[in-house]
Design a protein around this motif. Structure first.
Motif, PDB file in Angstrom:
ATOM      1  N   ARG A  15       0.882  -1.111   0.290  1.00  0.00           N
ATOM      2  CA  ARG A  15      -0.165   0.619  -0.457  1.00  0.00           C
ATOM      3  C   ARG A  15       1.070   1.499  -0.382  1.00  0.00           C
ATOM      4  O   ARG A  15       0.409   2.712  -0.316  1.00  0.00           O
ATOM      5  N   GLU A  16       1.723   1.251   0.317  1.00  0.00           N
ATOM      6  CA  GLU A  16       3.105   2.712   0.681  1.00  0.00           C
ATOM      7  C   GLU A  16       4.458   2.276  -0.121  1.00  0.00           C
ATOM      8  O   GLU A  16       4.711   0.940  -0.730  1.00  0.00           O
ATOM      9  N   ALA A  17       4.503   3.630  -0.855  1.00  0.00           N
ATOM     10  CA  ALA A  17       5.796   3.209  -2.052  1.00  0.00           C
ATOM     11  C   ALA A  17       6.812   4.513  -0.792  1.00  0.00           C
ATOM     12  O   ALA A  17       6.480   5.707  -1.360  1.00  0.00           O
ATOM     13  N   VAL A  18       8.054   4.001  -0.793  1.00  0.00           N
ATOM     14  CA  VAL A  18       8.822   4.287  -1.194  1.00  0.00           C
ATOM     15  C   VAL A  18       9.902   5.287  -2.131  1.00  0.00           C
ATOM     16  O   VAL A  18      10.199   3.654  -2.983  1.00  0.00           O
ATOM     17  N   VAL A  19      10.079   6.721  -2.333  1.00  0.00           N
ATOM     18  CA  VAL A  19      10.879   6.904  -3.527  1.00  0.00           C
ATOM     19  C   VAL A  19      12.094   7.208  -2.727  1.00  0.00           C
ATOM     20  O   VAL A  19      11.995   8.957  -2.559  1.00  0.00           O
ATOM     21  N   PHE A  20      13.607   7.046  -2.936  1.00  0.00           N
ATOM     22  CA  PHE A  20      14.229   7.348  -2.966  1.00  0.00           C
ATOM     23  C   PHE A  20      15.232   7.642  -4.487  1.00  0.00           C
ATOM     24  O   PHE A  20      15.440   6.807  -4.534  1.00  0.00           O
ATOM     25  N   THR A  21      16.344   9.142  -4.102  1.00  0.00           N
ATOM     26  CA  THR A  21      17.246   8.849  -5.232  1.00  0.00           C
ATOM     27  C   THR A  21      18.900   9.143  -4.119  1.00  0.00           C
ATOM     28  O   THR A  21      18.528  10.214  -4.024  1.00  0.00           O
ATOM     29  N   PRO A  22      19.937   8.310  -4.488  1.00  0.00           N
ATOM     30  CA  PRO A  22      20.157   8.070  -3.557  1.00  0.00           C
ATOM     31  C   PRO A  22      21.768   8.864  -4.574  1.00  0.00           C
ATOM     32  O   PRO A  22      21.838   9.386  -5.631  1.00  0.00           O
ATOM     33  N   LEU A  23      21.726   9.575  -3.342  1.00  0.00           N
ATOM     34  CA  LEU A  23      23.282  10.671  -3.944  1.00  0.00           C
ATOM     35  C   LEU A  23      24.174   9.961  -4.759  1.00  0.00           C
ATOM     36  O   LEU A  23      24.463   9.511  -3.852  1.00  0.00           O
ATOM     37  N   GLY A  24      24.659  10.536  -5.757  1.00  0.00           N
ATOM     38  CA  GLY A  24      25.693  10.648  -6.278  1.00  0.00           C
ATOM     39  C   GLY A  24      25.386   9.696  -7.317  1.00  0.00           C
ATOM     40  O   GLY A  24      26.958   9.111  -7.594  1.00  0.00           O
ATOM     41  N   ARG A  25      24.894   8.885  -7.339  1.00  0.00           N
ATOM     42  CA  ARG A  25      24.600   7.680  -8.002  1.00  0.00           C
ATOM     43  C   ARG A  25      23.220   7.631  -9.341  1.00  0.00           C
ATOM     44  O   ARG A  25      22.129   8.802  -9.369  1.00  0.00           O
ATOM     45  N   ASN A  26      23.842   7.343 -10.482  1.00  0.00           N
ATOM     46  CA  ASN A  26      22.774   7.025 -11.780  1.00  0.00           C
ATOM     47  C   ASN A  26      22.036   5.648 -11.005  1.00  0.00           C
ATOM     48  O   ASN A  26      21.496   4.777 -12.253  1.00  0.00           O
ATOM     49  N   ALA A  27      20.232   5.830 -10.411  1.00  0.00           N
ATOM     50  CA  ALA A  27      20.276   4.262 -10.073  1.00  0.00           C
ATOM     51  C   ALA A  27      18.635   6.226  -8.853  1.00  0.00           C
ATOM     52  O   ALA A  27      18.591   6.650  -8.545  1.00  0.00           O
ATOM     53  N   VAL A  28      17.716   5.011  -9.010  1.00  0.00           N
ATOM     54  CA  VAL A  28      16.180   5.478  -8.302  1.00  0.00           C
ATOM     55  C   VAL A  28      15.650   4.002  -7.783  1.00  0.00           C
ATOM     56  O   VAL A  28      15.936   2.949  -8.174  1.00  0.00           O
ATOM     57  N   CYS A  29      15.200   4.181  -6.249  1.00  0.00           N
ATOM     58  CA  CYS A  29      15.046   3.117  -6.154  1.00  0.00           C
ATOM     59  C   CYS A  29      12.850   3.768  -5.884  1.00  0.00           C
ATOM     60  O   CYS A  29      12.524   4.459  -5.120  1.00  0.00           O
ATOM     61  N   MET A  30      11.854   2.953  -6.063  1.00  0.00           N
ATOM     62  CA  MET A  30      10.968   2.882  -5.910  1.00  0.00           C
ATOM     63  C   MET A  30      10.327   0.845  -5.228  1.00  0.00           C
ATOM     64  O   MET A  30      10.535   0.715  -5.888  1.00  0.00           O
ATOM     65  N   GLU A  31      10.147   1.638  -4.282  1.00  0.00           N
ATOM     66  CA  GLU A  31       9.785   0.717  -2.383  1.00  0.00           C
ATOM     67  C   GLU A  31       8.354   0.104  -2.348  1.00  0.00           C
ATOM     68  O   GLU A  31       7.796   0.806  -1.307  1.00  0.00           O
ATOM     69  N   PRO A  32       8.118  -0.922  -2.675  1.00  0.00           N
ATOM     70  CA  PRO A  32       6.668  -0.891  -2.245  1.00  0.00           C
ATOM     71  C   PRO A  32       6.955  -1.866  -0.677  1.00  0.00           C
ATOM     72  O   PRO A  32       7.598  -2.410  -0.593  1.00  0.00           O
ATOM     73  N   TYR A  33       5.658  -1.290  -0.038  1.00  0.00           N
ATOM     74  CA  TYR A  33       5.621  -1.767   1.618  1.00  0.00           C
ATOM     75  C   TYR A  33       4.153  -1.728   1.468  1.00  0.00           C
ATOM     76  O   TYR A  33       3.423  -1.282   0.864  1.00  0.00           O
ATOM     77  N   THR A  34       4.665  -2.794   2.682  1.00  0.00           N
ATOM     78  CA  THR A  34       2.562  -3.011   3.038  1.00  0.00           C
ATOM     79  C   THR A  34       2.599  -2.316   4.656  1.00  0.00           C
ATOM     80  O   THR A  34       1.278  -2.582   4.621  1.00  0.00           O
ATOM     81  N   CYS A  35       3.460  -1.022   4.670  1.00  0.00           N
ATOM     82  CA  CYS A  35       2.942  -0.365   6.064  1.00  0.00           C
ATOM     83  C   CYS A  35       4.198   0.432   5.268  1.00  0.00           C
ATOM     84  O   CYS A  35       5.323   0.812   4.780  1.00  0.00           O
ATOM     85  N   VAL A  36       3.800   1.894   6.617  1.00  0.00           N
ATOM     86  CA  VAL A  36       4.719   3.084   6.507  1.00  0.00           C
ATOM     87  C   VAL A  36       5.344   2.176   7.423  1.00  0.00           C
ATOM     88  O   VAL A  36       5.836   2.022   8.506  1.00  0.00           O
ATOM     89  N   THR A  37       6.850   3.755   7.253  1.00  0.00           N
ATOM     90  CA  THR A  37       7.490   3.588   8.411  1.00  0.00           C
ATOM     91  C   THR A  37       6.830   3.470   9.759  1.00  0.00           C
ATOM     92  O   THR A  37       6.869   4.263  10.609  1.00  0.00           O
ATOM     93  N   ASP A  38       7.962   3.142  11.072  1.00  0.00           N
ATOM     94  CA  ASP A  38       7.613   3.187  12.383  1.00  0.00           C
ATOM     95  C   ASP A  38       5.985   2.556  13.000  1.00  0.00           C
ATOM     96  O   ASP A  38       5.642   3.290  13.136  1.00  0.00           O
TER      97      ASP A  38
END
Length: 319
Positions: free
Chosen positions: A261-284
């Motif tokens: 149900r949740e999606a974390v989107v993260f662009t790691p610094l200094g890398r030609n990469a992107v994270c699109m992370e499916p989660y069943t829940c939110v952080t914490d």
């Protein structure tokens, strides 16, 4: 040196590499599009011999909680628990499975299945969680597609609270003649969780300054380290995508909307990469639920088993 397991589909040329000792991390996935090999997953060349951060490459598997637990502490069923803090961090991060060896329980030409049981594979941290668990993960390659089947079992006599996520690092661009800034990534979400020091306050906010994420953000124009929700379903599935316009290649990530149900989107610094992370829940999640916030925590009864899935498909972009 960590070992590597190769799975392959002869018809499509799809190949994946999995390192059981490194959290059963699928650190490479490639296939052929337009007659050329396309590398999808970002990982260092010395992944098997180096000392890289376990959550920093490939596809880390996050269980029984994804992302953070505030101060590594929570209360469940009247008992207090303490999860070891991640090195150099004020919180516990990403669960117990991503940084420990797994056992391989089945291997075929195009599939491999790994298993992690908390009491067996990480007994020192068994007391850090309310119940024991067994997580089976099965990778399969077929038709330019990488499939991941999750099977969660509660072998304990107590209820098992859990959350699941994957943390794929997608390598861009997909074509040798393309540039990263020619790539568009999108996740059709309508809300994001308000964060303070990477932890959610419990408030959901409309997607405003990150609004282009719903239709396509050009890589390099915005930085992301955000948790989104309100993910639009498509016939029982949730989708996110990356399009390399110059190469004419699209990656579509798909997962089961019954649990994710949740999606974390993260662009790691200094890398030609992107994270699109499916989660069943939110952080914490386990702390938020104590405050009556609907954060997505799942609870598995003693003896209960559930299954869910996620996949990624590489395809030519149709004009």
């Amino acid at each position: 040196m960590a070992t590597s397991i190769r799975i392959h589909d002869s018809a499509s040329g799809a190949t994946a590499l999995v390192a059981p000792e490194l959290g059963f991390n699928c650190y490479a996935f490639s296939t052929k599009i337009h007659g050329k090999t396309v590398q999808i997953i970002d990982a260092p060349e010395d992944v098997l011999t180096g000392t890289h951060r376990p959550s920093g490459f490939g596809i880390p598997i996050l269980f029984p909680f994804p992302n953070r637990i505030r101060d590594g502490k929570f209360t469940w069923d009247g008992n207090n628990y303490a999860v070891p803090l991640s090195p150099g961090k004020p919180n516990a991060i990403h669960g117990f499975c991503y940084d420990r060896p797994w056992r391989v329980i089945e291997k075929k030409k195009d599939t491999v299945t790994g298993q992690f049981q908390l009491s067996v594979d990480d007994p020192e941290r068994r007391g850090c969680w309310p119940a024991d668990f067994i997580l089976d993960v099965r990778y399969r390659v077929a038709e330019s597609r990488l499939e991941c089947q999750f099977r969660i079992t509660n072998p304990d006599k107590k209820p098992l609270p859990w959350g699941l996520g994957t943390h794929a690092y997608f390598r861009i661009p997909f074509g040798a003649a393309s540039k990263p800034e020619q790539c568009l990534f999108s996740v059709p979400v309508s809300e994001q969780w308000e964060l303070q020091d990477y932890l959610p306050t419990g408030r959901r906010l409309p997607v405003e300054n990150k609004a282009p994420l719903r239709t396509g953000v050009r890589f390099g124009t915005q930085a992301f380290d955000d948790v989104f929700t309100g993910w639009a379903t498509d016939g029982g599935t949730l989708r996110s995508s990356i399009i390399d316009e110059q190469a004419g290649i699209e990656l579509t990530q798909i997962c089961d909307s019954q649990y994710f149900r949740e999606a974390v989107v993260f662009t790691p610094l200094g890398r030609n990469a992107v994270c699109m992370e499916p989660y069943t829940c939110v952080t914490d999640v386990i702390n938020l639920e104590q405050r009556d916030v609907n954060a997505g925590l799942q609870v598995l009864a003693p003896g209960q088993v559930i299954q869910t899935w996620a996949a990624m498909q590489v395809s030519p972009v149709l004009a």
